[in-house]
Scaffold this motif. Structure first.
Motif, PDB file in Angstrom:
ATOM      1  N   ARG A 156       7.287  -6.281   4.723  1.00  0.00           N
ATOM      2  CA  ARG A 156       6.785  -5.245   5.642  1.00  0.00           C
ATOM      3  C   ARG A 156       6.138  -4.102   4.860  1.00  0.00           C
ATOM      4  O   ARG A 156       5.109  -3.573   5.282  1.00  0.00           O
ATOM      5  N   GLN A 157       6.715  -3.732   3.729  1.00  0.00           N
ATOM      6  CA  GLN A 157       6.115  -2.681   2.891  1.00  0.00           C
ATOM      7  C   GLN A 157       4.754  -3.126   2.372  1.00  0.00           C
ATOM      8  O   GLN A 157       3.812  -2.329   2.326  1.00  0.00           O
ATOM      9  N   ASP A 158       4.650  -4.388   1.969  1.00  0.00           N
ATOM     10  CA  ASP A 158       3.372  -4.908   1.475  1.00  0.00           C
ATOM     11  C   ASP A 158       2.309  -4.897   2.573  1.00  0.00           C
ATOM     12  O   ASP A 158       1.155  -4.545   2.328  1.00  0.00           O
ATOM     13  N   ILE A 159       2.702  -5.272   3.787  1.00  0.00           N
ATOM     14  CA  ILE A 159       1.758  -5.254   4.905  1.00  0.00           C
ATOM     15  C   ILE A 159       1.342  -3.813   5.198  1.00  0.00           C
ATOM     16  O   ILE A 159       0.156  -3.521   5.407  1.00  0.00           O
ATOM     17  N   THR A 160       2.300  -2.890   5.181  1.00  0.00           N
ATOM     18  CA  THR A 160       2.005  -1.475   5.410  1.00  0.00           C
ATOM     19  C   THR A 160       1.076  -0.942   4.332  1.00  0.00           C
ATOM     20  O   THR A 160       0.141  -0.182   4.620  1.00  0.00           O
ATOM     21  N   ARG A 161       1.292  -1.351   3.091  1.00  0.00           N
ATOM     22  CA  ARG A 161       0.421  -0.918   1.987  1.00  0.00           C
ATOM     23  C   ARG A 161      -1.019  -1.382   2.226  1.00  0.00           C
ATOM     24  O   ARG A 161      -1.968  -0.610   2.059  1.00  0.00           O
ATOM     25  N   LEU A 162      -1.185  -2.638   2.641  1.00  0.00           N
ATOM     26  CA  LEU A 162      -2.534  -3.141   2.944  1.00  0.00           C
ATOM     27  C   LEU A 162      -3.160  -2.328   4.079  1.00  0.00           C
ATOM     28  O   LEU A 162      -4.320  -1.900   3.993  1.00  0.00           O
ATOM     29  N   ARG A 163      -2.387  -2.111   5.127  1.00  0.00           N
ATOM     30  CA  ARG A 163      -2.876  -1.381   6.292  1.00  0.00           C
ATOM     31  C   ARG A 163      -3.268   0.049   5.928  1.00  0.00           C
ATOM     32  O   ARG A 163      -4.283   0.570   6.373  1.00  0.00           O
ATOM     33  N   ASP A 164      -2.435   0.696   5.099  1.00  0.00           N
ATOM     34  CA  ASP A 164      -2.684   2.088   4.733  1.00  0.00           C
ATOM     35  C   ASP A 164      -3.950   2.275   3.902  1.00  0.00           C
ATOM     36  O   ASP A 164      -4.548   3.346   3.916  1.00  0.00           O
ATOM     37  N   VAL A 165      -4.365   1.248   3.179  1.00  0.00           N
ATOM     38  CA  VAL A 165      -5.641   1.336   2.455  1.00  0.00           C
ATOM     39  C   VAL A 165      -6.790   1.439   3.458  1.00  0.00           C
ATOM     40  O   VAL A 165      -7.710   2.237   3.294  1.00  0.00           O
ATOM     41  N   LEU A 166      -6.708   0.641   4.519  1.00  0.00           N
ATOM     42  CA  LEU A 166      -7.785   0.587   5.510  1.00  0.00           C
ATOM     43  C   LEU A 166      -7.731   1.735   6.510  1.00  0.00           C
ATOM     44  O   LEU A 166      -8.759   2.158   7.032  1.00  0.00           O
ATOM     45  N   ASP A 167      -6.534   2.223   6.794  1.00  0.00           N
ATOM     46  CA  ASP A 167      -6.344   3.293   7.776  1.00  0.00           C
ATOM     47  C   ASP A 167      -5.236   4.213   7.257  1.00  0.00           C
ATOM     48  O   ASP A 167      -4.090   4.116   7.701  1.00  0.00           O
ATOM     49  N   PRO A 168      -5.577   5.082   6.299  1.00  0.00           N
ATOM     50  CA  PRO A 168      -4.531   5.905   5.674  1.00  0.00           C
ATOM     51  C   PRO A 168      -3.817   6.783   6.692  1.00  0.00           C
ATOM     52  O   PRO A 168      -4.429   7.306   7.624  1.00  0.00           O
ATOM     53  N   PRO A 169      -2.501   6.926   6.508  1.00  0.00           N
ATOM     54  CA  PRO A 169      -1.759   7.804   7.418  1.00  0.00           C
ATOM     55  C   PRO A 169      -2.182   9.253   7.188  1.00  0.00           C
ATOM     56  O   PRO A 169      -2.584   9.630   6.089  1.00  0.00           O
ATOM     57  N   LEU A 170      -2.096  10.041   8.240  1.00  0.00           N
ATOM     58  CA  LEU A 170      -2.428  11.458   8.111  1.00  0.00           C
ATOM     59  C   LEU A 170      -1.334  12.162   7.326  1.00  0.00           C
ATOM     60  O   LEU A 170      -0.152  11.938   7.578  1.00  0.00           O
ATOM     61  N   PRO A 171      -1.721  13.020   6.388  1.00  0.00           N
ATOM     62  CA  PRO A 171      -0.690  13.754   5.648  1.00  0.00           C
ATOM     63  C   PRO A 171      -0.007  14.750   6.586  1.00  0.00           C
ATOM     64  O   PRO A 171      -0.621  15.232   7.542  1.00  0.00           O
ATOM     65  N   PRO A 172       1.246  15.056   6.318  1.00  0.00           N
ATOM     66  CA  PRO A 172       1.934  16.016   7.182  1.00  0.00           C
ATOM     67  C   PRO A 172       1.271  17.386   7.092  1.00  0.00           C
ATOM     68  O   PRO A 172       0.822  17.802   6.026  1.00  0.00           O
ATOM     69  N   GLN A 173       1.211  18.039   8.215  1.00  0.00           N
ATOM     70  CA  GLN A 173       0.602  19.364   8.275  1.00  0.00           C
ATOM     71  C   GLN A 173       1.648  20.377   7.827  1.00  0.00           C
ATOM     72  O   GLN A 173       2.755  20.415   8.348  1.00  0.00           O
ATOM     73  N   GLU A 174       1.289  21.195   6.846  1.00  0.00           N
ATOM     74  CA  GLU A 174       2.254  22.129   6.274  1.00  0.00           C
ATOM     75  C   GLU A 174       2.354  23.433   7.058  1.00  0.00           C
ATOM     76  O   GLU A 174       3.400  24.035   7.116  1.00  0.00           O
ATOM     77  N   GLU A 175       1.284  23.863   7.629  1.00  0.00           N
ATOM     78  CA  GLU A 175       1.299  25.133   8.374  1.00  0.00           C
ATOM     79  C   GLU A 175       0.875  24.873   9.806  1.00  0.00           C
ATOM     80  O   GLU A 175       0.063  23.999  10.086  1.00  0.00           O
ATOM     81  N   ALA A 176       1.442  25.650  10.689  1.00  0.00           N
ATOM     82  CA  ALA A 176       1.036  25.573  12.091  1.00  0.00           C
ATOM     83  C   ALA A 176      -0.370  26.157  12.226  1.00  0.00           C
ATOM     84  O   ALA A 176      -0.711  27.138  11.568  1.00  0.00           O
TER      85      ALA A 176
END
Length: 172
Positions: free
Chosen positions: A148-168
């Motif tokens: 599952r981590q390997d599949i997520t790694r492949l997916r994240d290359v194509l559609d990177p997750p949004l970084p967490p927003q630090e400030e409101a």
């Protein structure tokens, strides 16, 4: 040898047979508890090598469409080929890693259009979904979480997750 998003496997194949009470979906009766092998990737790569250069994109597109749009339940062979095709799309992405030389195609691939990235993401999402035979097989395998981590790694290359927003952006 790293098998990437595929498990290591002994030489026996799983047998998948319908069970009497499970209408519309096959039950699993495994002779071998491990999911499919790297040999399946090599078979897919061999199929691509035997395909004319100008037809390879359409073969990969067709494989991704089958994995991204299953009628109801995604069978393991279509899921396996979908992961292999998605890995080839990832290999052409600037942030991606090259395809495995042992299990990837040995012949050149055309440059893929950008829309294959979205289709590959959809295919990977279906591969790990509840109605995926391959996800079910990996769920029973000791290396399932790594897969599952390997599949997520492949997916994240194509559609990177949004970084967490630090400030409101604004006060509430």
């Amino acid at each position: 040898m790293d098998s990437g998003p595929y498990p290591a496997r002994r030489h026996t194949r799983s047998t998948i047979q319908p069970t009497g009470s499970d209408a519309g979906r096959a039950g699993l009766q495994d002779a071998d508890p491990d999911p499919p092998s790297a040999a399946d990737r090599a078979d897919f790569a061999g199929d691509l090598d035997e395909t004319a250069l100008d037809e390879r994109e359409s073969v990969i597109r067709g494989v991704l469409k089958r994995a991204a749009n299953p009628p109801d339940y995604l069978d393991a062979p279509d899921a396996e080929r979908g992961v292999a095709a998605a890995a080839l799309v990832v290999a052409q992405h600037p942030a991606g890693q090259p395809a495995c030389p042992n299990y990837g195609p040995s012949e050149l691939l055309p440059e893929f259009p950008a829309d294959l990235r979205t289709l590959a993401v959809d295919a990977l999402d279906h591969v790990v979904a509840e109605l995926s035979e391959l996800a079910e097989l990996w769920g029973e395998a000791p290396d399932g979480p790594k897969w599952r981590q390997d599949i997520t790694r492949l997916r994240d290359v194509l559609d990177p997750p949004l970084p967490p927003q630090e400030e409101a952006l604004f006060d509430i």
